[in-house]
Motif scaffolding. Sequence first.
Motif, mmCIF file in Angstrom:
data_model
loop_
_atom_site.group_PDB
_atom_site.id
_atom_site.type_symbol
_atom_site.label_atom_id
_atom_site.label_comp_id
_atom_site.label_asym_id
_atom_site.label_seq_id
_atom_site.Cartn_x
_atom_site.Cartn_y
_atom_site.Cartn_z
ATOM 1 N N GLN A 116 3.071 8.940 -1.555
ATOM 2 C CA GLN A 116 2.721 7.741 -0.782
ATOM 3 C C GLN A 116 1.335 7.875 -0.148
ATOM 4 O OE1 GLN A 116 4.449 4.934 -0.881
ATOM 5 N NE2 GLN A 116 2.797 3.998 0.278
ATOM 6 N N THR A 117 1.028 9.045 0.395
ATOM 7 C CA THR A 117 -0.278 9.281 1.006
ATOM 8 C C THR A 117 -1.392 9.187 -0.036
ATOM 9 O OG1 THR A 117 0.731 10.691 2.681
ATOM 10 C CG2 THR A 117 -1.645 10.914 2.370
ATOM 11 N N GLU A 154 5.070 7.223 -10.579
ATOM 12 C CA GLU A 154 3.922 6.430 -10.121
ATOM 13 C C GLU A 154 2.867 6.295 -11.208
ATOM 14 O OE1 GLU A 154 3.773 4.549 -7.499
ATOM 15 O OE2 GLU A 154 5.734 5.269 -6.846
ATOM 16 N N GLU A 175 -1.882 5.511 -0.876
ATOM 17 C CA GLU A 175 -2.547 4.800 0.223
ATOM 18 C C GLU A 175 -4.040 5.100 0.260
ATOM 19 O OE1 GLU A 175 -0.345 6.054 3.659
ATOM 20 O OE2 GLU A 175 1.385 4.789 3.160
ATOM 21 N N GLN A 218 7.756 12.725 -1.648
ATOM 22 C CA GLN A 218 7.602 11.282 -1.448
ATOM 23 C C GLN A 218 6.430 10.991 -0.509
ATOM 24 O OE1 GLN A 218 11.658 10.573 -0.202
ATOM 25 N NE2 GLN A 218 12.171 9.659 -2.172
ATOM 26 N N THR A 219 6.292 11.799 0.539
ATOM 27 C CA THR A 219 5.186 11.626 1.482
ATOM 28 C C THR A 219 3.847 11.879 0.804
ATOM 29 O OG1 THR A 219 6.578 12.242 3.358
ATOM 30 C CG2 THR A 219 4.192 12.480 3.650
#
Length: 104
Positions: free
Chosen positions: A23-24, A76, A27, A19-20
Amino acid sequence: MGTNAIFVKQDVSNENDWQTVVQTALENFNQIDILVNNAGITYAKSLFDVSADDYLKIFKINQLSVFLGMKFVAAEMKKSGAWKHRQRIIHQRVSWRSYRLYRY
């Protein structure tokens, strides 16, 4: 990797780390176009010397991580709307014959 590459430390068998990473990536790059599942380990041990913990570690890195990568990244990719046109998931396939785990 280019000048826009970033590094994110990850345990590929950990859902929170996936998940990190996703998300990174979002971003920094706004979307994900490709996933290359390429992690894998083995032990150069006899079957009789491999513990259950050793085997579970192999399973988590070689199989569970592929599932987790697809689960989080494909979601995603699908959201971005370009799923069918330019985004790809690539897996490195390793034959069980190449594993030295079962060497007697």
